[in-house]
Design an enzyme around this catalytic site. Structure first.
Site, PDB file in Angstrom:
ATOM      1  N   HIS A  21      20.553 -22.992 -30.700  1.00 25.74           N
ATOM      2  CA  HIS A  21      20.935 -21.676 -31.208  1.00 25.74           C
ATOM      3  C   HIS A  21      22.411 -21.645 -31.604  1.00 25.74           C
ATOM      4  CE1 HIS A  21      17.398 -19.036 -29.967  1.00 25.74           C
ATOM      5  NE2 HIS A  21      17.033 -20.271 -29.695  1.00 25.74           N
ATOM      6  N   ASP A 113      23.030 -13.311 -31.534  1.00 23.72           N
ATOM      7  CA  ASP A 113      21.696 -13.876 -31.421  1.00 23.72           C
ATOM      8  C   ASP A 113      20.778 -12.831 -30.782  1.00 23.72           C
ATOM      9  OD1 ASP A 113      19.387 -15.320 -30.607  1.00 23.72           O
ATOM     10  OD2 ASP A 113      20.549 -17.166 -30.396  1.00 23.72           O
ATOM     11  N   THR A 135      17.643 -17.520 -35.333  1.00 22.41           N
ATOM     12  CA  THR A 135      17.781 -18.964 -35.500  1.00 22.41           C
ATOM     13  C   THR A 135      16.434 -19.656 -35.709  1.00 22.41           C
ATOM     14  OG1 THR A 135      17.731 -19.293 -33.106  1.00 22.41           O
ATOM     15  CG2 THR A 135      19.894 -19.048 -34.132  1.00 22.41           C
ATOM     16  N   SER A 352      15.376 -29.295 -36.437  1.00 20.51           N
ATOM     17  CA  SER A 352      14.941 -30.614 -36.893  1.00 20.51           C
ATOM     18  C   SER A 352      14.116 -30.505 -38.168  1.00 20.51           C
ATOM     19  CB  SER A 352      14.125 -31.312 -35.797  1.00 20.51           C
ATOM     20  OG  SER A 352      14.958 -31.694 -34.711  1.00 20.51           O
TER      21      SER A 352
END
Length: 456
Positions: A21, A113, A135, A352
Protein backbone atom coordinates in the site's frame (compact mmCIF):
# COMPACT_ATOMS: atom_id res chain seq x y z
CA UNK A 1 11.51 24.80 -8.90
CA UNK A 2 12.25 24.50 -5.18
CA UNK A 3 11.01 28.05 -4.57
CA UNK A 4 7.78 27.33 -6.43
CA UNK A 5 7.24 24.14 -4.43
CA UNK A 6 8.00 26.01 -1.21
CA UNK A 7 5.20 28.48 -1.90
CA UNK A 8 2.83 25.97 -3.46
CA UNK A 9 0.27 23.51 -2.14
CA UNK A 10 1.21 20.91 0.46
CA UNK A 11 -0.16 17.34 0.50
CA UNK A 12 0.09 15.04 3.49
CA UNK A 13 -0.07 11.40 2.34
CA UNK A 14 -1.06 8.68 4.82
CA UNK A 15 -0.82 5.05 3.60
CA UNK A 16 -1.79 1.87 5.40
CA UNK A 17 1.57 0.67 6.79
CA UNK A 18 2.37 -2.31 4.56
CA UNK A 19 4.66 -2.25 1.52
CA UNK A 20 1.98 -3.08 -1.02
CA UNK A 21 0.00 0.00 0.00
CA UNK A 22 2.89 2.37 0.68
CA UNK A 23 4.68 1.94 -2.66
CA UNK A 24 1.85 3.05 -4.99
CA UNK A 25 1.05 6.02 -2.77
CA UNK A 26 4.74 6.92 -2.64
CA UNK A 27 4.91 6.85 -6.43
CA UNK A 28 1.86 9.12 -6.58
CA UNK A 29 3.68 11.44 -4.15
CA UNK A 30 6.66 11.59 -6.52
CA UNK A 31 4.37 12.53 -9.42
CA UNK A 32 2.89 15.35 -7.33
CA UNK A 33 6.34 16.55 -6.35
CA UNK A 34 7.41 16.54 -10.00
CA UNK A 35 4.48 18.90 -10.64
CA UNK A 36 5.77 21.21 -7.88
CA UNK A 37 3.51 20.15 -5.05
CA UNK A 38 5.14 19.81 -1.64
CA UNK A 39 4.59 16.31 -0.25
CA UNK A 40 4.96 14.82 3.22
CA UNK A 41 4.56 11.07 3.73
CA UNK A 42 3.39 9.93 7.18
CA UNK A 43 4.67 6.49 8.16
CA UNK A 44 4.45 4.66 11.47
CA UNK A 45 7.29 4.92 13.97
CA UNK A 46 7.98 1.20 13.60
CA UNK A 47 8.32 1.38 9.81
CA UNK A 48 10.62 4.37 10.00
CA UNK A 49 12.89 2.41 12.33
CA UNK A 50 12.93 -0.80 10.30
CA UNK A 51 12.93 0.22 6.62
CA UNK A 52 15.30 1.97 4.24
CA UNK A 53 13.83 5.01 2.51
CA UNK A 54 15.27 6.83 -0.49
CA UNK A 55 13.02 9.40 -2.15
CA UNK A 56 14.60 12.84 -1.96
CA UNK A 57 11.54 14.70 -3.25
CA UNK A 58 9.28 13.46 -0.44
CA UNK A 59 9.57 14.41 3.24
CA UNK A 60 8.97 11.78 5.95
CA UNK A 61 7.20 12.32 9.26
CA UNK A 62 6.13 9.82 11.93
CA UNK A 63 2.75 8.87 13.32
CA UNK A 64 2.06 6.00 15.69
CA UNK A 65 0.01 2.84 15.30
CA UNK A 66 0.35 2.11 19.02
CA UNK A 67 2.99 -0.58 18.39
CA UNK A 68 6.15 1.48 17.89
CA UNK A 69 8.51 -1.36 18.87
CA UNK A 70 7.02 -4.21 16.87
CA UNK A 71 4.33 -3.04 14.48
CA UNK A 72 1.43 -5.27 13.47
CA UNK A 73 3.27 -8.42 14.58
CA UNK A 74 3.08 -7.33 18.23
CA UNK A 75 -0.71 -7.09 18.22
CA UNK A 76 -2.53 -10.18 19.52
CA UNK A 77 -5.25 -9.95 16.88
CA UNK A 78 -6.06 -7.90 13.81
CA UNK A 79 -8.94 -6.30 15.72
CA UNK A 80 -6.56 -5.17 18.44
CA UNK A 81 -4.23 -3.66 15.86
CA UNK A 82 -6.98 -1.79 14.00
CA UNK A 83 -8.44 -0.42 17.26
CA UNK A 84 -5.07 0.70 18.65
CA UNK A 85 -4.01 2.22 15.33
CA UNK A 86 -7.23 4.19 15.13
CA UNK A 87 -6.93 5.51 18.69
CA UNK A 88 -3.23 6.36 18.62
CA UNK A 89 -3.16 7.25 14.95
CA UNK A 90 -5.93 9.84 15.28
CA UNK A 91 -4.06 11.59 18.07
CA UNK A 92 -0.61 11.56 16.47
CA UNK A 93 -1.91 12.52 13.02
CA UNK A 94 -3.77 15.49 14.46
CA UNK A 95 -0.61 16.53 16.28
CA UNK A 96 1.41 16.21 13.06
CA UNK A 97 -1.01 18.43 11.12
CA UNK A 98 -0.81 21.09 13.86
CA UNK A 99 2.98 20.78 14.02
CA UNK A 100 3.38 21.22 10.26
CA UNK A 101 1.09 24.24 10.34
CA UNK A 102 3.04 25.78 13.20
CA UNK A 103 6.31 25.37 11.31
CA UNK A 104 5.00 27.21 8.27
CA UNK A 105 4.27 24.09 6.21
CA UNK A 106 0.49 24.27 6.32
CA UNK A 107 -1.23 21.15 4.98
CA UNK A 108 -3.76 21.87 2.24
CA UNK A 109 -4.92 18.35 1.45
CA UNK A 110 -4.65 14.86 2.95
CA UNK A 111 -4.39 11.86 0.63
CA UNK A 112 -5.25 8.74 2.61
CA UNK A 113 -5.62 5.00 2.22
CA UNK A 114 -9.28 3.97 2.76
CA UNK A 115 -8.03 0.99 4.79
CA UNK A 116 -7.68 3.64 7.53
CA UNK A 117 -10.88 5.70 7.05
CA UNK A 118 -10.43 7.57 10.32
CA UNK A 119 -7.76 9.65 8.54
CA UNK A 120 -10.57 11.28 6.56
CA UNK A 121 -12.33 12.17 9.83
CA UNK A 122 -9.13 13.78 11.13
CA UNK A 123 -8.64 15.73 7.89
CA UNK A 124 -12.19 17.04 7.87
CA UNK A 125 -11.95 17.86 11.57
CA UNK A 126 -8.98 20.06 10.71
CA UNK A 127 -10.92 21.74 7.90
CA UNK A 128 -8.82 20.16 5.12
CA UNK A 129 -9.57 18.80 1.67
CA UNK A 130 -9.11 15.02 1.43
CA UNK A 131 -8.57 12.42 -1.29
CA UNK A 132 -9.07 8.67 -0.90
CA UNK A 133 -6.42 6.57 -2.69
CA UNK A 134 -7.45 2.97 -3.43
CA UNK A 135 -4.41 0.75 -3.97
CA UNK A 136 -6.35 -2.24 -5.35
CA UNK A 137 -8.03 -2.58 -8.73
CA UNK A 138 -11.27 -0.77 -9.46
CA UNK A 139 -12.92 -4.15 -10.12
CA UNK A 140 -12.05 -5.37 -6.64
CA UNK A 141 -13.04 -2.07 -5.04
CA UNK A 142 -16.37 -2.31 -6.84
CA UNK A 143 -17.03 -5.83 -5.56
CA UNK A 144 -16.27 -4.79 -1.99
CA UNK A 145 -18.47 -1.71 -2.32
CA UNK A 146 -21.34 -3.88 -3.54
CA UNK A 147 -20.89 -6.07 -0.44
CA UNK A 148 -20.75 -3.00 1.81
CA UNK A 149 -23.97 -1.63 0.30
CA UNK A 150 -25.73 -4.98 0.73
CA UNK A 151 -26.21 -5.33 -3.03
CA UNK A 152 -23.99 -8.40 -3.20
CA UNK A 153 -25.64 -10.99 -0.97
CA UNK A 154 -23.27 -13.05 1.16
CA UNK A 155 -22.57 -15.90 1.38
CA UNK A 156 -22.63 -16.41 -2.37
CA UNK A 157 -25.02 -19.00 -3.73
CA UNK A 158 -25.69 -20.47 -7.14
CA UNK A 159 -23.62 -20.14 -10.27
CA UNK A 160 -22.09 -17.07 -11.86
CA UNK A 161 -22.04 -13.80 -9.96
CA UNK A 162 -23.31 -10.65 -11.68
CA UNK A 163 -21.80 -7.35 -10.49
CA UNK A 164 -22.48 -4.06 -12.33
CA UNK A 165 -19.53 -2.89 -14.42
CA UNK A 166 -17.88 -6.33 -14.42
CA UNK A 167 -18.07 -9.48 -16.54
CA UNK A 168 -19.95 -12.45 -15.11
CA UNK A 169 -17.66 -14.23 -12.65
CA UNK A 170 -17.52 -17.65 -11.08
CA UNK A 171 -17.59 -17.62 -7.26
CA UNK A 172 -13.93 -18.68 -7.03
CA UNK A 173 -12.95 -15.75 -9.27
CA UNK A 174 -14.20 -13.32 -6.64
CA UNK A 175 -11.90 -12.02 -3.86
CA UNK A 176 -11.38 -14.78 -1.29
CA UNK A 177 -13.00 -12.69 1.49
CA UNK A 178 -16.17 -12.81 -0.64
CA UNK A 179 -15.92 -16.37 -1.95
CA UNK A 180 -14.88 -17.98 1.36
CA UNK A 181 -17.33 -16.03 3.46
CA UNK A 182 -16.33 -15.79 7.12
CA UNK A 183 -12.62 -16.24 6.50
CA UNK A 184 -10.48 -13.57 8.16
CA UNK A 185 -13.42 -11.63 9.66
CA UNK A 186 -11.22 -8.86 11.09
CA UNK A 187 -9.55 -7.87 7.79
CA UNK A 188 -12.88 -8.20 5.97
CA UNK A 189 -14.52 -5.74 8.36
CA UNK A 190 -11.65 -3.35 7.68
CA UNK A 191 -12.15 -3.75 3.92
CA UNK A 192 -15.86 -2.96 4.14
CA UNK A 193 -15.15 -0.06 6.49
CA UNK A 194 -13.28 1.66 3.62
CA UNK A 195 -16.61 2.97 2.39
CA UNK A 196 -18.25 4.16 5.61
CA UNK A 197 -17.33 7.83 5.13
CA UNK A 198 -16.21 7.84 1.48
CA UNK A 199 -18.96 10.30 0.58
CA UNK A 200 -17.04 13.02 2.45
CA UNK A 201 -13.90 12.65 0.32
CA UNK A 202 -13.28 15.44 -2.19
CA UNK A 203 -11.48 13.13 -4.65
CA UNK A 204 -11.25 9.38 -5.14
CA UNK A 205 -8.08 8.05 -6.78
CA UNK A 206 -7.53 4.48 -7.96
CA UNK A 207 -4.23 2.83 -8.84
CA UNK A 208 -5.25 1.78 -12.34
CA UNK A 209 -5.53 3.38 -15.77
CA UNK A 210 -8.65 4.11 -17.75
CA UNK A 211 -7.91 1.83 -20.69
CA UNK A 212 -7.37 -1.15 -18.37
CA UNK A 213 -10.67 -0.94 -16.46
CA UNK A 214 -12.75 1.45 -18.52
CA UNK A 215 -16.17 -0.12 -17.95
CA UNK A 216 -15.99 -0.43 -14.18
CA UNK A 217 -14.36 2.99 -13.84
CA UNK A 218 -17.23 4.49 -15.80
CA UNK A 219 -19.70 2.71 -13.54
CA UNK A 220 -17.98 4.08 -10.43
CA UNK A 221 -17.87 7.59 -11.85
CA UNK A 222 -21.61 7.38 -12.50
CA UNK A 223 -22.44 5.93 -9.10
CA UNK A 224 -19.92 7.55 -6.77
CA UNK A 225 -18.46 10.47 -8.74
CA UNK A 226 -15.11 12.21 -8.16
CA UNK A 227 -13.30 9.03 -9.32
CA UNK A 228 -9.99 9.35 -11.16
CA UNK A 229 -7.53 6.71 -12.39
CA UNK A 230 -3.93 7.75 -11.63
CA UNK A 231 -1.93 4.61 -12.37
CA UNK A 232 0.02 2.59 -13.01
CA UNK A 233 2.04 3.88 -10.07
CA UNK A 234 5.45 2.36 -10.77
CA UNK A 235 8.79 4.21 -11.02
CA UNK A 236 8.94 6.57 -13.98
CA UNK A 237 12.11 5.08 -15.48
CA UNK A 238 10.05 2.02 -16.49
CA UNK A 239 7.24 4.09 -18.01
CA UNK A 240 7.51 7.64 -19.35
CA UNK A 241 11.05 8.38 -18.06
CA UNK A 242 10.13 11.98 -17.18
CA UNK A 243 11.40 11.53 -13.60
CA UNK A 244 14.98 10.57 -14.39
CA UNK A 245 15.94 9.82 -10.77
CA UNK A 246 12.85 7.63 -10.19
CA UNK A 247 14.38 4.18 -10.67
CA UNK A 248 12.91 2.37 -7.66
CA UNK A 249 10.04 2.68 -5.23
CA UNK A 250 12.33 4.00 -2.51
CA UNK A 251 11.06 1.93 0.41
CA UNK A 252 12.92 -1.28 1.21
CA UNK A 253 11.98 -3.88 3.84
CA UNK A 254 13.87 -6.88 2.40
CA UNK A 255 17.38 -6.55 1.00
CA UNK A 256 17.37 -7.38 -2.74
CA UNK A 257 20.11 -9.57 -4.20
CA UNK A 258 20.32 -7.34 -7.27
CA UNK A 259 23.89 -7.98 -8.42
CA UNK A 260 23.49 -11.76 -8.28
CA UNK A 261 20.19 -11.62 -10.18
CA UNK A 262 21.43 -9.28 -12.90
CA UNK A 263 24.68 -11.16 -13.47
CA UNK A 264 22.74 -14.42 -13.79
CA UNK A 265 20.10 -12.93 -16.12
CA UNK A 266 22.77 -11.33 -18.30
CA UNK A 267 23.96 -14.84 -19.19
CA UNK A 268 20.53 -15.97 -20.41
CA UNK A 269 18.93 -15.69 -23.84
CA UNK A 270 16.00 -13.29 -24.48
CA UNK A 271 12.63 -14.57 -23.23
CA UNK A 272 14.19 -17.78 -21.88
CA UNK A 273 13.70 -17.33 -18.11
CA UNK A 274 10.70 -18.10 -15.92
CA UNK A 275 10.53 -15.61 -13.04
CA UNK A 276 8.68 -16.83 -9.94
CA UNK A 277 7.63 -14.70 -6.97
CA UNK A 278 4.66 -14.64 -4.62
CA UNK A 279 5.27 -11.25 -3.08
CA UNK A 280 5.98 -10.15 0.47
CA UNK A 281 3.00 -11.73 2.27
CA UNK A 282 1.68 -14.87 0.54
CA UNK A 283 2.65 -18.16 2.20
CA UNK A 284 2.67 -21.33 0.11
CA UNK A 285 2.26 -24.76 1.70
CA UNK A 286 5.13 -27.23 1.75
CA UNK A 287 3.27 -29.40 -0.77
CA UNK A 288 2.68 -26.47 -3.13
CA UNK A 289 6.33 -25.44 -3.03
CA UNK A 290 7.37 -29.00 -3.82
CA UNK A 291 4.97 -29.17 -6.79
CA UNK A 292 6.30 -25.86 -8.07
CA UNK A 293 9.92 -26.95 -7.57
CA UNK A 294 9.31 -30.19 -9.45
CA UNK A 295 7.64 -28.30 -12.29
CA UNK A 296 10.46 -25.79 -12.61
CA UNK A 297 13.22 -28.37 -12.49
CA UNK A 298 11.63 -30.63 -15.12
CA UNK A 299 10.26 -28.13 -17.64
CA UNK A 300 13.69 -27.55 -19.17
CA UNK A 301 13.73 -23.77 -18.79
CA UNK A 302 15.91 -21.46 -16.73
CA UNK A 303 14.12 -20.01 -13.73
CA UNK A 304 14.67 -17.28 -11.14
CA UNK A 305 12.68 -18.00 -7.99
CA UNK A 306 12.22 -15.65 -5.04
CA UNK A 307 11.72 -17.51 -1.76
CA UNK A 308 11.65 -15.24 1.28
CA UNK A 309 13.82 -16.20 4.23
CA UNK A 310 10.67 -16.96 6.25
CA UNK A 311 9.75 -19.59 3.62
CA UNK A 312 13.19 -21.16 3.12
CA UNK A 313 12.54 -24.10 5.47
CA UNK A 314 9.77 -25.31 3.12
CA UNK A 315 12.04 -25.51 0.10
CA UNK A 316 13.14 -29.01 -1.02
CA UNK A 317 16.83 -28.25 -1.56
CA UNK A 318 17.40 -31.68 -3.13
CA UNK A 319 15.30 -30.54 -6.10
CA UNK A 320 17.42 -27.50 -6.87
CA UNK A 321 18.69 -27.81 -10.45
CA UNK A 322 21.53 -26.05 -12.29
CA UNK A 323 18.89 -24.41 -14.51
CA UNK A 324 17.65 -22.30 -11.61
CA UNK A 325 18.64 -19.45 -9.32
CA UNK A 326 16.88 -19.14 -5.95
CA UNK A 327 17.17 -15.85 -4.04
CA UNK A 328 15.58 -14.45 -0.88
CA UNK A 329 14.52 -11.18 -2.57
CA UNK A 330 15.11 -9.18 -5.72
CA UNK A 331 14.33 -5.86 -7.34
CA UNK A 332 11.23 -7.12 -9.14
CA UNK A 333 10.96 -4.24 -11.59
CA UNK A 334 14.59 -4.65 -12.58
CA UNK A 335 14.00 -8.37 -13.17
CA UNK A 336 10.75 -7.95 -15.12
CA UNK A 337 12.38 -5.31 -17.32
CA UNK A 338 15.24 -7.65 -18.27
CA UNK A 339 15.03 -9.05 -21.79
CA UNK A 340 15.81 -12.57 -20.56
CA UNK A 341 12.51 -12.85 -18.67
CA UNK A 342 9.73 -14.40 -20.73
CA UNK A 343 7.20 -15.43 -18.10
CA UNK A 344 6.10 -14.38 -14.60
CA UNK A 345 4.63 -17.00 -12.25
CA UNK A 346 2.85 -14.82 -9.70
CA UNK A 347 0.19 -14.71 -7.00
CA UNK A 348 -1.37 -11.79 -8.93
CA UNK A 349 -1.19 -9.21 -6.18
CA UNK A 350 -2.28 -5.93 -7.75
CA UNK A 351 1.16 -4.31 -7.67
CA UNK A 352 2.79 -7.36 -9.29
CA UNK A 353 0.00 -7.52 -11.87
CA UNK A 354 0.41 -3.85 -12.80
CA UNK A 355 4.18 -4.24 -12.99
CA UNK A 356 3.91 -7.21 -15.35
CA UNK A 357 1.36 -5.42 -17.54
CA UNK A 358 3.45 -2.24 -17.62
CA UNK A 359 6.60 -4.13 -18.58
CA UNK A 360 4.96 -6.45 -21.09
CA UNK A 361 5.66 -9.75 -19.30
CA UNK A 362 3.11 -12.58 -19.77
CA UNK A 363 1.71 -14.11 -16.60
CA UNK A 364 1.07 -17.55 -15.16
CA UNK A 365 -1.43 -16.77 -12.42
CA UNK A 366 -1.40 -18.74 -9.16
CA UNK A 367 -3.60 -16.61 -6.86
CA UNK A 368 -3.53 -17.40 -3.14
CA UNK A 369 -6.08 -15.21 -1.34
CA UNK A 370 -7.72 -11.76 -0.94
CA UNK A 371 -7.98 -9.84 -4.30
CA UNK A 372 -5.66 -12.14 -6.27
CA UNK A 373 -8.24 -14.51 -7.79
CA UNK A 374 -10.15 -11.53 -9.20
CA UNK A 375 -6.96 -10.03 -10.65
CA UNK A 376 -6.18 -13.41 -12.23
CA UNK A 377 -9.64 -13.51 -13.82
CA UNK A 378 -8.97 -10.21 -15.59
CA UNK A 379 -5.42 -11.20 -16.60
CA UNK A 380 -6.75 -14.28 -18.38
CA UNK A 381 -10.24 -13.46 -19.63
CA UNK A 382 -10.27 -9.67 -20.04
CA UNK A 383 -6.71 -8.56 -20.83
CA UNK A 384 -5.51 -11.80 -22.43
CA UNK A 385 -2.04 -11.37 -20.98
CA UNK A 386 -1.67 -14.72 -19.24
CA UNK A 387 -3.11 -18.06 -18.16
CA UNK A 388 -4.26 -19.38 -14.81
CA UNK A 389 -2.78 -22.51 -13.24
CA UNK A 390 -5.83 -24.23 -11.81
CA UNK A 391 -5.73 -26.10 -8.47
CA UNK A 392 -7.18 -29.59 -8.01
CA UNK A 393 -10.03 -30.46 -5.69
CA UNK A 394 -7.66 -30.23 -2.70
CA UNK A 395 -6.53 -26.71 -3.62
CA UNK A 396 -3.12 -27.85 -4.87
CA UNK A 397 -1.76 -26.76 -8.24
CA UNK A 398 -0.03 -29.87 -9.53
CA UNK A 399 3.30 -29.86 -11.36
CA UNK A 400 1.75 -31.01 -14.66
CA UNK A 401 -0.61 -28.01 -14.60
CA UNK A 402 2.24 -25.59 -13.91
CA UNK A 403 4.43 -27.04 -16.67
CA UNK A 404 1.58 -26.81 -19.18
CA UNK A 405 0.86 -23.20 -18.26
CA UNK A 406 4.51 -22.15 -18.44
CA UNK A 407 4.91 -23.76 -21.85
CA UNK A 408 1.74 -22.18 -23.23
CA UNK A 409 2.87 -18.71 -22.09
CA UNK A 410 6.51 -19.02 -23.18
CA UNK A 411 5.48 -20.34 -26.59
CA UNK A 412 2.22 -18.46 -27.06
CA UNK A 413 2.47 -15.58 -29.54
CA UNK A 414 -1.05 -14.31 -28.84
CA UNK A 415 -0.48 -13.85 -25.11
CA UNK A 416 2.94 -12.29 -25.73
CA UNK A 417 1.41 -9.87 -28.23
CA UNK A 418 -1.28 -8.83 -25.75
CA UNK A 419 1.31 -8.31 -23.03
CA UNK A 420 3.27 -6.02 -25.35
CA UNK A 421 0.10 -4.09 -26.19
CA UNK A 422 -0.65 -3.40 -22.53
CA UNK A 423 2.93 -2.27 -21.99
CA UNK A 424 2.47 0.42 -24.62
CA UNK A 425 -0.93 1.50 -23.27
CA UNK A 426 0.35 1.71 -19.67
CA UNK A 427 3.24 3.93 -20.70
CA UNK A 428 0.96 6.19 -22.72
CA UNK A 429 -1.38 6.62 -19.73
CA UNK A 430 1.27 8.34 -17.61
CA UNK A 431 3.07 10.12 -20.42
CA UNK A 432 2.46 13.86 -20.72
CA UNK A 433 -1.15 14.31 -21.78
CA UNK A 434 -2.01 10.65 -21.10
CA UNK A 435 -5.22 9.71 -19.32
CA UNK A 436 -3.68 9.25 -15.88
CA UNK A 437 -1.37 12.23 -16.26
CA UNK A 438 -4.35 14.45 -17.08
CA UNK A 439 -6.12 13.29 -13.92
CA UNK A 440 -3.07 14.06 -11.78
CA UNK A 441 -2.72 17.46 -13.45
CA UNK A 442 -6.40 18.17 -12.76
CA UNK A 443 -5.80 17.43 -9.07
CA UNK A 444 -2.69 19.63 -8.97
CA UNK A 445 -4.58 22.51 -10.60
CA UNK A 446 -7.34 22.18 -8.01
CA UNK A 447 -4.75 22.27 -5.24
CA UNK A 448 -3.20 25.45 -6.65
CA UNK A 449 -6.61 27.11 -6.78
CA UNK A 450 -7.30 25.97 -3.24
CA UNK A 451 -3.97 27.34 -2.05
CA UNK A 452 -4.52 30.68 -3.78
CA UNK A 453 -8.01 30.98 -2.28
CA UNK A 454 -6.71 30.13 1.20
CA UNK A 455 -3.91 32.69 0.98
CA UNK A 456 -6.43 35.41 0.18
Amino acid sequence: MEEERENGAHCLIVPYPITGHINPMLQFAKRLSHKRVRVTLALTEFLLKTTTFSAASVSLRPISDGFDDGGRAHAKTSDEYFARFQETGRQTLSELIRELSGSGRVVDCVVYDPFIPWVLDVAKGAGLQAAAFFTQSCAVDNIYHQAYAGELRLPLSGGEVEVPGLPAMKPDEMPSFIYVHGSYPGPFRMILDQFRNLGRADWIFINTFRELEEEVLQYWMTRIGRVRAVGPTIPSIYLDKRLQDDKEYGLTIFKPMSNICMEWLNQRQPRSVVYVSFGSLAELTVDQIEELACALTTCGKHFLWVIRKSEESKFPAKLLAPMGLVVSWCDQLEVLAHEAVGCFVTHCGWNSTLEALSLGVPIVAMPQWTDQSCNAKFVVDVWGSGVRARPNEKGLVRREEIIGCVESVMEGKFISSNATKWKEIARAAVDEGGTSDKNIEEFVSALKILKATTNK
